[in-house]
Motif scaffolding. Structure first.
Motif, mmCIF file in Angstrom:
data_model
loop_
_atom_site.group_PDB
_atom_site.id
_atom_site.type_symbol
_atom_site.label_atom_id
_atom_site.label_comp_id
_atom_site.label_asym_id
_atom_site.label_seq_id
_atom_site.Cartn_x
_atom_site.Cartn_y
_atom_site.Cartn_z
ATOM 1 N N GLY A 99 0.793 -1.224 0.000
ATOM 2 C CA GLY A 99 0.000 0.000 0.000
ATOM 3 C C GLY A 99 0.827 1.276 0.000
ATOM 4 N N GLU A 100 2.125 1.159 0.305
ATOM 5 C CA GLU A 100 2.994 2.342 0.325
ATOM 6 C C GLU A 100 3.186 2.884 -1.089
ATOM 7 O OE1 GLU A 100 7.537 3.552 1.697
ATOM 8 O OE2 GLU A 100 6.701 1.639 2.326
ATOM 9 N N LYS A 101 3.310 4.186 -1.215
ATOM 10 C CA LYS A 101 3.575 4.818 -2.508
ATOM 11 C C LYS A 101 4.982 4.455 -2.969
ATOM 12 C CE LYS A 101 -0.277 7.085 -2.810
ATOM 13 N NZ LYS A 101 -1.323 6.553 -3.648
ATOM 14 N N HIS A 105 8.027 -3.810 -10.226
ATOM 15 C CA HIS A 105 7.426 -3.753 -11.563
ATOM 16 C C HIS A 105 5.949 -4.137 -11.427
ATOM 17 C CE1 HIS A 105 7.847 -3.255 -15.826
ATOM 18 N NE2 HIS A 105 7.588 -4.515 -16.119
ATOM 19 N N VAL A 106 5.291 -4.464 -12.521
ATOM 20 C CA VAL A 106 3.847 -4.703 -12.519
ATOM 21 C C VAL A 106 3.400 -5.866 -11.637
ATOM 22 C CG1 VAL A 106 3.479 -3.608 -14.760
ATOM 23 C CG2 VAL A 106 3.952 -6.060 -14.656
ATOM 24 N N HIS A 107 4.306 -6.747 -11.233
ATOM 25 C CA HIS A 107 3.936 -7.873 -10.365
ATOM 26 C C HIS A 107 3.777 -7.450 -8.904
ATOM 27 C CE1 HIS A 107 8.302 -7.718 -10.124
ATOM 28 N NE2 HIS A 107 8.198 -8.327 -8.950
ATOM 29 N N ASN A 108 4.289 -6.262 -8.532
ATOM 30 C CA ASN A 108 4.175 -5.805 -7.145
ATOM 31 C C ASN A 108 3.921 -4.293 -7.040
ATOM 32 O OD1 ASN A 108 6.741 -4.863 -7.810
ATOM 33 N ND2 ASN A 108 7.811 -6.224 -6.406
ATOM 34 N N LEU A 109 3.560 -3.681 -8.163
ATOM 35 C CA LEU A 109 3.302 -2.251 -8.238
ATOM 36 C C LEU A 109 2.087 -2.009 -9.110
ATOM 37 C CD1 LEU A 109 4.152 0.875 -8.342
ATOM 38 C CD2 LEU A 109 5.548 0.217 -10.284
ATOM 39 N N LYS A 110 1.196 -1.122 -8.659
ATOM 40 C CA LYS A 110 0.079 -0.732 -9.526
ATOM 41 C C LYS A 110 0.099 0.778 -9.659
ATOM 42 C CE LYS A 110 -3.655 -0.109 -6.172
ATOM 43 N NZ LYS A 110 -3.987 1.268 -6.446
ATOM 44 N N SER A 111 -0.225 1.232 -10.841
ATOM 45 C CA SER A 111 -0.320 2.669 -11.073
ATOM 46 C C SER A 111 -1.549 3.202 -10.343
ATOM 47 C CB SER A 111 -0.448 2.955 -12.568
ATOM 48 O OG SER A 111 -0.722 4.332 -12.768
ATOM 49 N N ASP A 112 -1.415 4.358 -9.764
ATOM 50 C CA ASP A 112 -2.551 5.028 -9.150
ATOM 51 C C ASP A 112 -3.237 5.955 -10.150
ATOM 52 O OD1 ASP A 112 -1.920 3.816 -6.727
ATOM 53 O OD2 ASP A 112 -0.748 5.519 -6.023
ATOM 54 N N TYR A 113 -2.724 6.005 -11.370
ATOM 55 C CA TYR A 113 -3.173 6.994 -12.347
ATOM 56 C C TYR A 113 -3.761 6.396 -13.617
ATOM 57 C CZ TYR A 113 -0.047 9.254 -9.125
ATOM 58 O OH TYR A 113 0.568 9.659 -7.975
ATOM 59 N N THR A 114 -3.175 5.297 -14.100
ATOM 60 C CA THR A 114 -3.646 4.671 -15.337
ATOM 61 C C THR A 114 -3.631 3.161 -15.170
ATOM 62 O OG1 THR A 114 -1.422 4.549 -16.288
ATOM 63 C CG2 THR A 114 -2.709 6.521 -16.796
ATOM 64 N N LYS A 115 -4.361 2.475 -16.042
ATOM 65 C CA LYS A 115 -4.304 1.014 -16.038
ATOM 66 C C LYS A 115 -2.900 0.570 -16.398
ATOM 67 C CE LYS A 115 -9.046 -0.141 -17.110
ATOM 68 N NZ LYS A 115 -9.918 -0.932 -17.974
ATOM 69 N N THR A 116 -2.474 -0.554 -15.824
ATOM 70 C CA THR A 116 -1.177 -1.120 -16.129
ATOM 71 C C THR A 116 -1.324 -2.079 -17.292
ATOM 72 O OG1 THR A 116 -0.478 -0.911 -13.844
ATOM 73 C CG2 THR A 116 0.756 -2.451 -15.195
ATOM 74 N N HIS A 117 -0.473 -1.906 -18.286
ATOM 75 C CA HIS A 117 -0.478 -2.777 -19.454
ATOM 76 C C HIS A 117 0.872 -3.476 -19.534
ATOM 77 C CE1 HIS A 117 -4.209 -1.030 -20.947
ATOM 78 N NE2 HIS A 117 -3.715 0.125 -20.554
ATOM 79 N N GLY A 126 2.960 5.165 -8.150
ATOM 80 C CA GLY A 126 2.014 4.079 -7.938
ATOM 81 C C GLY A 126 2.107 3.596 -6.508
ATOM 82 N N SER A 127 1.518 2.429 -6.252
ATOM 83 C CA SER A 127 1.498 1.852 -4.909
ATOM 84 C C SER A 127 1.943 0.402 -4.947
ATOM 85 C CB SER A 127 0.080 1.910 -4.333
ATOM 86 O OG SER A 127 -0.362 3.234 -4.224
ATOM 87 N N ALA A 128 2.608 -0.015 -3.882
ATOM 88 C CA ALA A 128 3.027 -1.413 -3.753
ATOM 89 C C ALA A 128 1.794 -2.274 -3.511
ATOM 90 C CB ALA A 128 4.008 -1.556 -2.600
#
Length: 98
Positions: free
Chosen positions: A55-57, A79-91, A66-68
């Motif tokens: 949940g940390e930025k 990377h995308v396996h443990n990080l999500k963007s808070d702004y756009t969808k992850t592709h 993004g957030s963990a």
């Protein structure tokens, strides 16, 4: 002390940027601690500079990117396996041969 293959963009960052591809099994120094990479990390990708809680930025360039999605250990690939963007969808674009 940090590995010369890693770049700190801002003192506020909790990630380091990989300056050249680092192969699985190689050891990197993050904050003076040795970490053996489980997977190859490509140029421009990120490694955790310190422990990051779920949940940390994630901060890069001194700004949140993004957030963990789970706890991340120092030296771990971020990377995308443990990080999500808070702004756009992850592709994800699969690499050839994956």
């Amino acid at each position: 002390m940090t590995d010369p293959r890693l770049l700190l963009l801002s003192e506020k960052d909790n990630v380091l940027v990989v300056c050249r591809r680092i192969e699985a099994g190689e050891t990197v120094l993050v904050g003076g601690h040795a970490q053996v990479l489980e997977k190859t990390v490509a140029l421009g990708h990120k490694l955790a500079r310190r422990p990051i809680v779920a949940g940390e930025k994630i901060v890069k360039y001194g700004a949140p990117i993004g957030s963990a999605t789970r706890a991340i250990t120092p030296g771990e690939h971020v990377h995308v396996h443990n990080l999500k963007s808070d702004y756009t969808k992850t592709h994800v674009i699969a690499e050839a041969g994956s």
